[in-house]
Write an enzyme that holds these catalytic residues in place. Structure first.
Site, PDB file in Angstrom:
ATOM      1  N   ARG A 156       0.822  -1.212   0.000  1.00 41.08           N
ATOM      2  CA  ARG A 156       0.000   0.000   0.000  1.00 41.08           C
ATOM      3  C   ARG A 156       0.861   1.269   0.000  1.00 41.08           C
ATOM      4  NH1 ARG A 156      -0.853  -1.143   6.103  1.00 41.08           N
ATOM      5  NH2 ARG A 156       0.504   0.438   7.015  1.00 41.08           N
ATOM      6  N   ASP A 181      -6.295  -2.392   8.694  1.00 39.82           N
ATOM      7  CA  ASP A 181      -5.561  -3.438   7.970  1.00 39.82           C
ATOM      8  C   ASP A 181      -6.307  -4.773   7.861  1.00 39.82           C
ATOM      9  OD1 ASP A 181      -3.247  -4.427   6.607  1.00 39.82           O
ATOM     10  OD2 ASP A 181      -2.043  -3.038   7.788  1.00 39.82           O
TER      11      ASP A 181
HETATM   12  C1  LIG Z   1      -4.715  -6.033  -0.647  1.00 38.99           C
HETATM   13  C2  LIG Z   1      -3.333  -6.358  -0.202  1.00 38.99           C
HETATM   14  C3  LIG Z   1      -2.536  -5.380   0.357  1.00 38.99           C
HETATM   15  C4  LIG Z   1      -1.242  -5.651   0.773  1.00 38.99           C
HETATM   16  N1  LIG Z   1      -0.490  -4.666   1.332  1.00 38.99           N
HETATM   17  C5  LIG Z   1       0.789  -4.930   1.704  1.00 38.99           C
HETATM   18  C6  LIG Z   1       1.596  -3.902   2.238  1.00 38.99           C
HETATM   19  O1  LIG Z   1       1.176  -2.765   2.397  1.00 38.99           O
HETATM   20  N2  LIG Z   1       2.876  -4.210   2.573  1.00 38.99           N
HETATM   21  C7  LIG Z   1       3.390  -5.466   2.413  1.00 38.99           C
HETATM   22  O2  LIG Z   1       4.559  -5.676   2.708  1.00 38.99           O
HETATM   23  N3  LIG Z   1       2.622  -6.475   1.935  1.00 38.99           N
HETATM   24  C8  LIG Z   1       1.338  -6.227   1.568  1.00 38.99           C
HETATM   25  N4  LIG Z   1       0.564  -7.227   1.064  1.00 38.99           N
HETATM   26  C9  LIG Z   1       1.121  -8.587   0.961  1.00 38.99           C
HETATM   27  C10 LIG Z   1       2.092  -8.707  -0.176  1.00 38.99           C
HETATM   28  O3  LIG Z   1       1.520  -8.259  -1.378  1.00 38.99           O
HETATM   29  C11 LIG Z   1       2.519 -10.171  -0.339  1.00 38.99           C
HETATM   30  O4  LIG Z   1       3.220 -10.541   0.832  1.00 38.99           O
HETATM   31  C12 LIG Z   1       3.391 -10.422  -1.546  1.00 38.99           C
HETATM   32  O5  LIG Z   1       3.747 -11.779  -1.566  1.00 38.99           O
HETATM   33  C13 LIG Z   1       4.631  -9.592  -1.512  1.00 38.99           C
HETATM   34  O6  LIG Z   1       5.419  -9.896  -2.644  1.00 38.99           O
HETATM   35  P1  LIG Z   1       6.977 -10.118  -2.478  1.00 38.99           P
HETATM   36  O7  LIG Z   1       7.129 -11.436  -1.775  1.00 38.99           O
HETATM   37  O8  LIG Z   1       7.472 -10.136  -3.871  1.00 38.99           O
HETATM   38  O9  LIG Z   1       7.510  -9.002  -1.676  1.00 38.99           O
HETATM   39  C14 LIG Z   1      -0.733  -6.959   0.637  1.00 38.99           C
HETATM   40  C15 LIG Z   1      -1.539  -7.951   0.079  1.00 38.99           C
HETATM   41  C16 LIG Z   1      -2.824  -7.670  -0.337  1.00 38.99           C
HETATM   42  C17 LIG Z   1      -3.657  -8.749  -0.925  1.00 38.99           C
END
Ligand SMILES: Cc1cc2nc3c(=O)[nH]c(=O)nc-3n(C[C@H](O)[C@H](O)[C@H](O)COP(=O)(O)O)c2cc1C
Ligand SMILES: [Mn+2]
Length: 488
Positions: A179, A289
């Site tokens: 976000r 959240d």
């Molecule tokens: C709607 C939504 C919002 C999210 N917001 C965040 C966030 O603000 N920060 C974060 O670290 N992960 C957030 N996530 C989770 C990550 O998108 C998720 O852990 C993803 O696997 C991260 O990718 P990466 O492993 O490549 O970093 C969110 C997931 C969803 C579905």
């Protein structure tokens, strides 16, 4: 045929009666949340707000807002173009069966190199609709209908951005949904949590000491498989856009950014270009959240925009999280089904798993196993706590294979019957999710494993284990015949 872009998916949802257009003006401050929350809780459709507005800012936005796109089992399946998510799981199994290296890590490491994936490598193109309008000077986030989701939120947040970075060490791309809190017309927060890909790239920049700015591009509104790939906890060396190509069975088209050295989906609705600065960390949050609680204010890097490109008539995609179940639960369910085959490769004793909505992903994981030796449930707990993503599991319940993990009443009934708490609960210390608010320290705390399997004499349980109560099948048959007559 894969959806080319967000519009094709919206059109499909509309044909399926899975999307409702709202032409009444609705406020981006809290009102869209309240409407979406009610629709979410009633298992309702995706919503396309044609006239988002802000009374506070006296603005009627020219850009519509779509939300709750993936907010049901049916829409998750439509997004991935399957009849049921089990089909994607089977495709995943086939992919993993092509080569058979030992162990989960080898499997996962191999994923990027699998020949089966090579036909889905993203295709770099010269032209794409996201370049219909290129803004390098006169750009502003104020034109986007960005929501303030909940009353105590620290501001407005872009909630469904695909945040694209490149590893300063290896050049490997990462895409994550993190976000972004709007600070002003050209600056936002970048809430990549400490364990995530974007944060790792940011740390690498610091370690290498080559410059203080990390290029970042943000895509908003793509075909649904590409959007979904941003929430997948993929291994570090697997490009989310490559995996999106596998999911949609057609490569993702990418195009060069104007002001930073990154590629973005050419079919995106909106792209924000800019950089995160090692010397500019700012307070971020609070934010209502996934947990159903506010995550409190903390320091995260600022994202400075250097340009915006978009379609002539872009559509802005949003999502809202809060007390479950909401749209994110269904995305999590998609992740669960997709990753089960991967878990089974490493732990063949695993029969099924489920993360109930109330557990908000990390708080509760139920795993059914084919138990073969004493202490088997503990072995599974230790393995799961050592896996990326699953390592955050706060409460892990291991049941026998005859338990339907998707039926939480059955799980509760059997597990509660089966445990001698002092004997069957295992505590473990380790990393916890950054959103965890009850742990003794941020990012570090305890987890609990419950061995709810039947206990064996070889595990020191020498009392007789009772049978479950089940009616005699002959009697059932006789009563089936009687049933209609008796009209009970
Ligand atoms: C709607 C939504 C919002 C999210 N917001 C965040 C966030 O603000 N920060 C974060 O670290 N992960 C957030 N996530 C989770 C990550 O998108 C998720 O852990 C993803 O696997 C991260 O990718 P990466 O492993 O490549 O970093 C969110 C997931 C969803 C579905
Ligand atoms: Mn990643």
């Amino acid at each position: 045929m894969a959806y080319k872009d967000l519009r094709e998916f919206i059109a499909r949802l509309e044909r399926e009666g899975e999307l409702k257009r709202i032409s009444t003006p609705v406020d981006v401050d809290l009102e869209i949340t309240e409407l979406t929350d009610r629709v979410s809780k009633a298992a309702g459709p995706a919503l396309l707000f044609e006239k988002p507005r802000s009374a506070k800012e006296s603005v009627e936005y020219a850009i519509p807002l779509v939300i709750n796109l993936l907010g049901s089992k049916k829409r998750m399946a439509l997004a991935l173009e399957v009849d049921s998510l089990e089909q994607v799981a089977r495709r995943m199994e086939e992919l993993l069966d092509m080569k058979a290296p030992e162990g989960f890590f080898e499997k996962v490491k191999l994923l990027p190199k699998l020949a089966a994936l090579s036909s889905f490598v993203p295709k770099v193109v010269k032209n794409g609709p996201v370049k219909e309008v290129i803004e390098r000077d006169n750009f502003s986030l104020a034109r986007l209908p960005i929501m303030k989701c909940w009353p105590q939120d620290g501001g407005r947040f872009i909630t469904f951005p695909l945040v694209i970075t490149r590893s300063p060490r290896t050049g490997q791309r990462n895409v994550g949904v993190y976000r972004m809190q709007v600070y002003d017309e050209r600056t936002t927060g970048m809430h990549w949590q400490i364990h995530k890909g974007g944060a790792e790239h940011f740390r690498q920049l610091e370690r290498r000491g080559q410059g203080r700015r990390l290029d970042v591009a943000v895509a908003i509104g793509c075909d649904p498989a590409t959007m979904f790939s941003g929430v997948l906890p993929l291994p570090e060396d697997l490009d989310e856009f490559l995996f999106a190509g596998f999911l949609r069975q057609d490569p993702v088209e990418l195009i060069k950014c104007e002001t930073v050295d990154l590629d973005v989906p050419a079919q995106a609705e909106i792209v924000l270009e800019g950089y995160a600065d090692l010397d500019d960390l700012r307070p971020e949050g609070p934010f209502g959240d996934h947990t159903g609680y506010y995550s409190l204010e903390d320091k995260f890097p600022a994202f400075h925009l250097t340009g915006i490109t978009h379609r002539k008539d872009p559509i802005y995609v949003s999502t809202v999280v809060g007390r479950p179940p909401m749209e994110d639960y269904w995305m999590g369910y998609g992740v669960e089904r997709l990753f089960l085959p991967l878990l089974k490769k490493q732990l063949p004793e695993v029969v099924d798993m489920h993360m109930p909505a109330e557990g908000v992903f990390h708080n509760l994981l139920i795993v059914a196993i084919r138990k073969s030796y004493p202490g088997h449930a503990r072995k599974v707990m230790n393995a799961i706590w050592g896996l990326p993503g699953a390592m955050f599991t706060k409460c892990l319940v291991v049941v026998d294979e005859d338990v339907n993990v998707h039926d939480t009443r059955e799980v509760a009934w059997k597990a509660l019957n089966h445990i001698d708490p002092e004997r069957d609960i295992q505590f473990m210390l380790g990393p916890v999710d950054q959103l965890e608010h009850a742990s003794r320290l941020p990012n570090f705390g305890s987890k609990m494993g419950i061995d709810a399997t039947r206990k064996w004499p070889s595990e020191g349980f020498t009392r007789p284990w009772p049978d479950e109560i089940v009616m005699d099948p002959e009697v059932k048959k006789r009563v089936d015949a009687l049933w209609a007559q008796l009209r009970l």
